[in-house]
Design a protein around this motif. Structure first.
Motif, PDB file in Angstrom:
ATOM      1  N   UNK A 138      -8.348  -0.032 -33.097  1.00  0.00           N
ATOM      2  CA  UNK A 138      -9.271  -0.919 -32.391  1.00  0.00           C
ATOM      3  C   UNK A 138      -9.311  -0.575 -30.915  1.00  0.00           C
ATOM      4  N   UNK A 139      -8.134  -0.242 -30.358  1.00  0.00           N
ATOM      5  CA  UNK A 139      -8.067   0.091 -28.936  1.00  0.00           C
ATOM      6  C   UNK A 139      -7.092   1.241 -28.714  1.00  0.00           C
ATOM      7  N   UNK A 140      -7.443   2.076 -27.737  1.00  0.00           N
ATOM      8  CA  UNK A 140      -6.660   3.291 -27.499  1.00  0.00           C
ATOM      9  C   UNK A 140      -6.224   3.386 -26.045  1.00  0.00           C
ATOM     10  N   UNK A 141      -4.965   3.838 -25.845  1.00  0.00           N
ATOM     11  CA  UNK A 141      -4.388   4.054 -24.522  1.00  0.00           C
ATOM     12  C   UNK A 141      -4.190   5.559 -24.362  1.00  0.00           C
ATOM     13  N   UNK A 142      -4.950   6.170 -23.490  1.00  0.00           N
ATOM     14  CA  UNK A 142      -4.890   7.618 -23.344  1.00  0.00           C
ATOM     15  C   UNK A 142      -4.128   8.022 -22.088  1.00  0.00           C
ATOM     16  N   UNK A 143      -3.110   8.857 -22.247  1.00  0.00           N
ATOM     17  CA  UNK A 143      -2.376   9.367 -21.085  1.00  0.00           C
ATOM     18  C   UNK A 143      -2.404  10.896 -21.037  1.00  0.00           C
ATOM     19  N   UNK A 144      -3.367  11.495 -21.734  1.00  0.00           N
ATOM     20  CA  UNK A 144      -3.537  12.951 -21.684  1.00  0.00           C
ATOM     21  C   UNK A 144      -4.462  13.272 -20.522  1.00  0.00           C
ATOM     22  N   UNK A 145      -3.905  13.880 -19.507  1.00  0.00           N
ATOM     23  CA  UNK A 145      -4.617  14.146 -18.254  1.00  0.00           C
ATOM     24  C   UNK A 145      -5.674  15.233 -18.436  1.00  0.00           C
ATOM     25  N   UNK A 146      -6.870  14.960 -17.928  1.00  0.00           N
ATOM     26  CA  UNK A 146      -7.969  15.920 -17.975  1.00  0.00           C
ATOM     27  C   UNK A 146      -8.260  16.399 -16.553  1.00  0.00           C
ATOM     28  N   UNK A 147      -7.692  17.536 -16.127  1.00  0.00           N
ATOM     29  CA  UNK A 147      -7.845  17.980 -14.738  1.00  0.00           C
ATOM     30  C   UNK A 147      -9.283  18.300 -14.344  1.00  0.00           C
ATOM     31  N   UNK A 148     -10.127  18.638 -15.319  1.00  0.00           N
ATOM     32  CA  UNK A 148     -11.504  19.018 -14.989  1.00  0.00           C
ATOM     33  C   UNK A 148     -12.274  17.865 -14.352  1.00  0.00           C
ATOM     34  N   UNK A 149     -11.893  16.618 -14.650  1.00  0.00           N
ATOM     35  CA  UNK A 149     -12.566  15.473 -14.045  1.00  0.00           C
ATOM     36  C   UNK A 149     -12.479  15.522 -12.522  1.00  0.00           C
ATOM     37  N   UNK A 150     -11.314  15.951 -12.019  1.00  0.00           N
ATOM     38  CA  UNK A 150     -11.094  15.995 -10.570  1.00  0.00           C
ATOM     39  C   UNK A 150     -11.559  17.317  -9.981  1.00  0.00           C
ATOM     40  N   UNK A 151     -11.296  18.399 -10.694  1.00  0.00           N
ATOM     41  CA  UNK A 151     -11.630  19.732 -10.187  1.00  0.00           C
ATOM     42  C   UNK A 151     -13.136  19.897 -10.013  1.00  0.00           C
ATOM     43  N   UNK A 152     -13.905  19.322 -10.929  1.00  0.00           N
ATOM     44  CA  UNK A 152     -15.353  19.519 -10.911  1.00  0.00           C
ATOM     45  C   UNK A 152     -16.092  18.486 -10.058  1.00  0.00           C
ATOM     46  N   UNK A 153     -15.482  18.058  -8.979  1.00  0.00           N
ATOM     47  CA  UNK A 153     -16.133  17.156  -8.037  1.00  0.00           C
ATOM     48  C   UNK A 153     -15.562  17.439  -6.647  1.00  0.00           C
ATOM     49  N   UNK A 154     -16.245  16.971  -5.625  1.00  0.00           N
ATOM     50  CA  UNK A 154     -15.809  17.258  -4.252  1.00  0.00           C
ATOM     51  C   UNK A 154     -15.667  16.006  -3.391  1.00  0.00           C
ATOM     52  N   UNK A 155     -15.918  14.853  -3.958  1.00  0.00           N
ATOM     53  CA  UNK A 155     -15.886  13.621  -3.165  1.00  0.00           C
ATOM     54  C   UNK A 155     -14.456  13.204  -2.822  1.00  0.00           C
ATOM     55  N   UNK A 156     -13.522  13.481  -3.731  1.00  0.00           N
ATOM     56  CA  UNK A 156     -12.127  13.066  -3.550  1.00  0.00           C
ATOM     57  C   UNK A 156     -11.230  14.301  -3.562  1.00  0.00           C
ATOM     58  N   UNK A 157     -10.409  14.501  -2.530  1.00  0.00           N
ATOM     59  CA  UNK A 157      -9.551  15.686  -2.488  1.00  0.00           C
ATOM     60  C   UNK A 157      -8.497  15.671  -3.582  1.00  0.00           C
ATOM     61  N   UNK A 158      -8.079  16.861  -3.969  1.00  0.00           N
ATOM     62  CA  UNK A 158      -7.016  17.021  -4.954  1.00  0.00           C
ATOM     63  C   UNK A 158      -5.941  17.932  -4.381  1.00  0.00           C
ATOM     64  N   UNK A 159      -4.746  17.382  -4.213  1.00  0.00           N
ATOM     65  CA  UNK A 159      -3.567  18.170  -3.858  1.00  0.00           C
ATOM     66  C   UNK A 159      -2.600  18.123  -5.032  1.00  0.00           C
ATOM     67  N   UNK A 160      -1.535  18.901  -4.933  1.00  0.00           N
ATOM     68  CA  UNK A 160      -0.484  18.868  -5.949  1.00  0.00           C
ATOM     69  C   UNK A 160       0.847  18.600  -5.271  1.00  0.00           C
ATOM     70  N   UNK A 161       1.642  17.722  -5.866  1.00  0.00           N
ATOM     71  CA  UNK A 161       3.065  17.701  -5.499  1.00  0.00           C
ATOM     72  C   UNK A 161       3.733  18.638  -6.504  1.00  0.00           C
ATOM     73  N   UNK A 162       4.153  19.816  -6.033  1.00  0.00           N
ATOM     74  CA  UNK A 162       4.746  20.782  -6.960  1.00  0.00           C
ATOM     75  C   UNK A 162       6.137  21.164  -6.468  1.00  0.00           C
ATOM     76  N   UNK A 163       7.016  21.421  -7.410  1.00  0.00           N
ATOM     77  CA  UNK A 163       8.424  21.590  -7.047  1.00  0.00           C
ATOM     78  C   UNK A 163       9.176  22.384  -8.097  1.00  0.00           C
ATOM     79  N   UNK A 164      10.268  22.973  -7.639  1.00  0.00           N
ATOM     80  CA  UNK A 164      11.277  23.552  -8.519  1.00  0.00           C
ATOM     81  C   UNK A 164      12.619  22.988  -8.071  1.00  0.00           C
ATOM     82  N   UNK A 165      13.423  22.560  -9.023  1.00  0.00           N
ATOM     83  CA  UNK A 165      14.717  21.982  -8.707  1.00  0.00           C
ATOM     84  C   UNK A 165      15.860  22.677  -9.416  1.00  0.00           C
ATOM     85  N   UNK A 166      16.976  22.793  -8.725  1.00  0.00           N
ATOM     86  CA  UNK A 166      18.207  23.317  -9.312  1.00  0.00           C
ATOM     87  C   UNK A 166      19.289  22.240  -9.271  1.00  0.00           C
TER      88      UNK A 166
END
Length: 381
Positions: A138-166
Motif C-alpha cells: 500500500x505504501x513504500x519507503x524508498x532509500x535507494x539514492x538516485x544521483x541523476x536527480x541532482x546531477x541533471x540540474x543546476x539550481x542546487x549545488x552538489x558537493x560530496x563529503x568523501x573520506x578514507x579512514x584507517x
C-alpha cells in the motif's frame, strides 16, 4: 506475489531506524512490513558519530563517548568543552545487531536479501520487482539514492563529503582517548575544504579519517598518502592498520521531497535526510525517523510529510559558497570555532536554535562571503 502494507526498498540507516521505532511504538503489529536490501547487514561496514545531551534509543550500540574535542588549523588549536553534549561513536555492526535483534521478535516483519530492480506505482498499489520476485504494498519507503536527480540540474549545488579512514593500533601510547579531533584543518587544503578527523578509543588505538567537502573524489592513493603524512606528523613510527573504511555522502539542498507521492516517500539520503552543510547523517535520520513514525500514526498522504525550515536556507548558503569557493571552508569553520560557544554551535548544527541564537553563531562567520551568497541566491530564485 506477496502483499504487504509497507515495503522499505533499501535497508540503510534511515529505514532501519524507522522500522525499529515502529516496533518500539507497538502500534504497527497488525501491519505486514518488508525490508528489501541486497546487503545482509552483517559486517562492520561503517562508523557513525553524533552528539547528544540525553539518552537515546541507541545507547546500547555506542562504543565510545567523548566529553571534549579538538579543533585546529595551521594557526591555532582549541579544546572544545562539549558539556552538556557528548560525542558518541557507533560502529555499523553494533547498530545492525541492535535493530535486527528487535525486528526478529516481530512476526509481521520480513527481510529479503535481494536487489531492487524496479518500482512501479499505480493509484492504489505499489509494485516492487527484484531479481527473482515481485512484491506489492500500500505504501513504500524508498532509500535507494538516485544521483541523476541532482546531477541533471543546476539550481542546487552538489558537493560530496568523501573520506578514507584507517583504524590503527600503535606500539606505544600516542592518543588522548578522552578527546576526539573534530576537525584539523592543518593539512594542506589544495584549493579544497580538507581536514583530518580522529577518534581515539584508547592510548594506542584510533580511527583517522582524511575528509573533504568538495565536488570531485580523489584516487585511493591520495587519501592514504595524506593519512600516512598525518600519522608521521603525530610522531607515530610503528603502527598496524587494523581496518579500513571509505565513503562518500552527497551534500545538497536539492528538494528530494518533491518526488514524494501519496504512497511513496523517499527517506535517508534519497529523501534529503542528510544534514546538507556537514554531511552528518545519524542525528538527522534519528529525528526524521521519529517524525515519520508519528506521522504514520495520524496520516497517510506522504506529500504532507516534509516541512522546510530556516536551517535549509542556512545550509544552502554555505553550500553555495563552498560550491564556488571551495577553498574557503577552512576559514569559515575556523571563524566559527575559534571563539564560538561549542554547545551553541552543536545546537545550531542540530537545527534546534532560536533566531537570536542563530545570529550569535552566524555572526562569527565571514560576513562578506555570506552576504554575497545571499544576494546571488535571491536573484537565482
Amino acid at each position: 506475489m506477496k502483499q504487504y502494507d509497507y515495503i522499505f526498498t533499501g535497508a540503510g540507516l534511515s529505514a532501519l531506524m524507522t522500522v525499529y521505532k515502529m516496533v518500539v511504538s507497538g502500534k504497527f503489529q497488525n501491519k505486514r512490513i518488508l525490508l528489501l536490501d541486497e546487503n545482509a547487514k552483517q559486517t562492520n561496514d561503517r562508523t557513525w558519530c553524533f552528539w547528544t545531551r540525553e539518552a537515546t534509543l541507541w545507547d546500547s550500540a555506542v562504543s565510545k563517548k567523548w566529553d571534549s574535542a579538538l579543533f585546529a588549523n595551521v594557526h591555532f588549536q582549541r579544546k572544545l568543552e562539549l558539556h552538556p553534549y557528548q560525542y558518541n561513536k557507533i560502529q555499523g555492526l553494533d547498530f545492525y545487531n541492535q535493530v535486527f535483534e528487535l525486528i526478529a521478535t516481530g512476526k509481521n516483519i520480513d527481510f529479503v536479501q535481494e536487489k531492487v530492480l524496479e518500482i512501479e506505482e499505480s493509484e492504489s498499489i505499489v509494485l516492487v520487482k527484484t531479481e527473482t520476485q515481485s512484491f506489492s504494498c500500500s505504501q513504500l519507503f524508498n532509500s535507494i539514492y538516485n544521483p541523476s536527480l541532482v546531477i541533471n540540474q543546476s539550481k542546487y549545488p552538489l558537493l560530496q563529503q568523501h573520506f578514507v579512514g584507517w583504524f590503527i593500533q600503535t606500539e606505544v601510547p600516542v592518543f588522548n582517548p578522552e578527546q576526539a579531533t573534530f576537525m584539523d584543518f592543518s593539512v594542506a587544503q589544495k584549493g579544497n575544504t580538507r581536514f583530518m578527523y580522529v577518534l581515539p578509543t584508547s592510548e594506542t588505538e584510533a580511527l583517522l579519517e582524511y575528509t573533504l567537502f568538495s565536488k570531485d573524489l580523489l584516487s585511493k592513493k591520495e587519501y592514504e598518502t595524506e593519512i600516512e603524512s598525518y600519522i608521521q606528523k603525530l610522531g607515530i613510527q610503528n603502527y598496524q592498520i587494523v581496518e579500513k573504511e571509505a565513503g562518500t555522502i552527497p551534500m545538497t539542498c536539492y528538494p528530494f521531497w518533491k518526488h514524494n507521492t501519496q504512497n511513496v516517500i523517499n527517506i535517508g539520503t534519497a529523501g534529503g535526510w542528510t544534514k546538507a552543510s556537514t554531511g552528518f547523517t545519524f542525528k538527522n535520520a534519528d529525528k526524521k525517523s521519529t517524525e515519520l513514525v508519528s506521522f504514520l500514526e495520524a496520516q497517510t498522504n506522504f506529500r504532507k510529510f516534509h516541512k522546510k525550515s530556516k536551517f535549509w536556507w542556512y545550509d544552502l548558503l554555505l553550500l553555495d559558497i563552498l560550491d564556488q569557493k571551495n577553498e574557503t571552508g577552512s576559514a569559515i569553520f575556523s571563524a566559527l570555532f575559534k571563539k564560538g560557544n561549542p554547545p551553541l554551535i552543536f545546537k545550531f548544527l542540530d537545527d534546534e536554535t532560536s533566531f537570536w541564537e542563530d545570529l550569535q553563531v552566524i555572526w562569527k562567520c565571514p560576513k562578506g562571503l555570506f552576504i554575497e551568497a545571499l544576494l546571488k541566491r535571491l536573484f537565482h530564485f
